[in-house]
Write an enzyme that holds these catalytic residues in place. Structure first.
Site, PDB file in Angstrom:
ATOM      1  N   HIS A 154       0.847  -1.199   0.000  1.00 44.67           N
ATOM      2  CA  HIS A 154       0.000   0.000   0.000  1.00 44.67           C
ATOM      3  C   HIS A 154       0.875   1.239   0.000  1.00 44.67           C
ATOM      4  CE1 HIS A 154       0.790  -0.666   4.340  1.00 44.67           C
ATOM      5  NE2 HIS A 154       0.859   0.647   4.374  1.00 44.67           N
ATOM      6  N   HIS A 201      -5.673  -2.181   4.340  1.00 41.98           N
ATOM      7  CA  HIS A 201      -5.669  -0.985   3.493  1.00 41.98           C
ATOM      8  C   HIS A 201      -4.904  -1.274   2.202  1.00 41.98           C
ATOM      9  CE1 HIS A 201      -2.073  -0.829   5.829  1.00 41.98           C
ATOM     10  NE2 HIS A 201      -1.802   0.441   5.733  1.00 41.98           N
ATOM     11  N   HIS A 216       4.678   7.316   2.586  1.00 40.43           N
ATOM     12  CA  HIS A 216       5.484   6.093   2.481  1.00 40.43           C
ATOM     13  C   HIS A 216       4.884   5.103   1.505  1.00 40.43           C
ATOM     14  CE1 HIS A 216       2.712   4.712   5.771  1.00 40.43           C
ATOM     15  NE2 HIS A 216       2.807   3.538   5.165  1.00 40.43           N
ATOM     16  N   HIS A 248       1.320  -0.520  15.027  1.00 39.90           N
ATOM     17  CA  HIS A 248       0.269   0.496  14.947  1.00 39.90           C
ATOM     18  C   HIS A 248      -0.983   0.017  15.695  1.00 39.90           C
ATOM     19  CE1 HIS A 248       2.353   2.720  11.835  1.00 39.90           C
ATOM     20  NE2 HIS A 248       2.262   1.754  10.952  1.00 39.90           N
ATOM     21  N   TYR A 257       9.406   2.084   9.859  1.00 39.71           N
ATOM     22  CA  TYR A 257       9.500   3.127   8.837  1.00 39.71           C
ATOM     23  C   TYR A 257      10.959   3.540   8.703  1.00 39.71           C
ATOM     24  CZ  TYR A 257       4.454   4.148   9.087  1.00 39.71           C
ATOM     25  OH  TYR A 257       3.095   4.080   9.038  1.00 39.71           O
ATOM     26  N   GLU A 267       8.116   1.509   4.246  1.00 40.87           N
ATOM     27  CA  GLU A 267       7.720   0.733   5.418  1.00 40.87           C
ATOM     28  C   GLU A 267       7.925  -0.743   5.118  1.00 40.87           C
ATOM     29  OE1 GLU A 267       3.437   0.686   6.138  1.00 40.87           O
ATOM     30  OE2 GLU A 267       3.781   0.414   8.288  1.00 40.87           O
TER      31      GLU A 267
END
Ligand SMILES: [Fe+2]
Length: 309
Positions: A154, A201, A216, A248, A257, A267
């Site tokens: 993503h 996501h 990112h 997260h 990151y 990431e």
């Protein structure tokens, strides 16, 4: 889930300051597979387990950042239908010719209200992952070179008007909103995590005054152990690390990151959960955003909100 329409993020073209330094970084440190170079000097890479010709394209420039990104759609009928729907909703589109990107068919290109250039495409040459399609082994040598992520997963993009982006993704492209962060006053959405699949996501946006910014590019790892191994390889190679290893709250992803030699953040991550389109959207209030970003440390890292390319 019967997946139709938009399938997944298929490619992203980024700008790098020194091409050969970046080719070394993405090839030897990240462990991506170089698959081609074109007459414009662009260099193409794929992750080891991806089937299509490329997912990352590097273009040398004097300014880092993102040129455009593309999502693969199921077939040419889907591409034509989505192009019609975009036009019906007032989104201007242009067709990029087949072959403009190596081994890639026509792309339907359009501008997002956040200032990013997005494309849809149906055709890219399948070069495989180096394993046979009959009786394959679970991995091969390419999965051990460098960090060696499984796939491009993503992108998180920063720009203005993300409420307008959300309409395009939900109403035209059939994405659904998985998670969101509300503004301090609770009256606006300042961050959106959107999926077109079973992933937590496929793309995310954060409201930001400057248009067209890259926060990112995310690469999927097989396991938490592989994320930690990625951190070891970053340290061995003096890669500048931003955040992590940590988890997260938002998406439950486990992450590091870091920055490529040009300052583009990437990431390495794993985990999350598997949402369906009928799930209720998860909402994070502004005061819980530090937990959303870094659940163990509950820390709103300054760089996360301010450093983009
Ligand atoms: Fe991410």
């Amino acid at each position: 889930m019967a997946m139709t329409g938009v399938l997944r993020p298929g490619h992203v073209q980024i700008r790098v300051l020194d091409l050969e330094e970046s080719v070394h970084f993405y090839g030897d440190v990240m462990g991506l597979v170089e698959t081609g170079r074109d007459s414009d000097g662009r260099v193409y890479f794929k992750c080891w387990d991806e089937r299509d010709h490329h997912s990352l394209v590097l273009r040398e420039s004097d300014q880092a950042g993102i040129d455009f990104f593309g999502f693969k759609v199921l077939d040419n009928t889907s591409l034509e239908q989505l192009e019609v729907r975009l036009k019906e909703h007032g989104v201007d589109t242009t067709r990029m010719p087949a072959g403009d990107l190596l081994e890639t068919g026509e792309r339907v290109r359009f501008d997002l209200p956040s200032g990013h250039v997005m494309e849809l495409y149906a055709e890219k040459t399948a070069v495989g992952n180096g394993l046979p399609s009959m009786n394959p082994s679970p991995w091969n040598q390419a999965s051990e070179n460098g960090i060696a992520p499984v796939r491009l997963d993503h992108m998180l993009l920063y720009g203005p008007n993300i409420a307008e982006n959300k309409k395009i993704f939900e109403d035209i492209l059939d994405f659904f909103l998985v998670e969101r962060v509300l503004s301090e006053g609770g009256d606006a959405e300042v961050a959106l995590w959107l999926s077109c699949s079973h992933k937590v996501h496929d793309i995310a946006f954060v409201e930001h005054p400057e248009p067209g910014k890259l926060h990112h590019i995310s690469f999927l790892m097989d396991s938490w152990e592989k994320v930690l191994r990625a951190g070891d390889i970053m340290s061995m190679n003096q890669v500048a690390v931003d955040i992590g290893p940590t988890r997260h709250g938002i998406t439950r992803g486990c992450t590091i990151y870091a920055w490529d030699p040009s300052g583009n953040r990437f990431e390495t991550f794993m985990g999350g959960y598997h949402p369906y389109p009928d799930y209720e959207t998860i909402t994070w209030t502004w005061d819980s955003f530090p937990q959303g970003l870094d659940y163990p440390q509950r820390k709103l890292h300054e760089t996360f909100l301010t450093v983009v390319t």
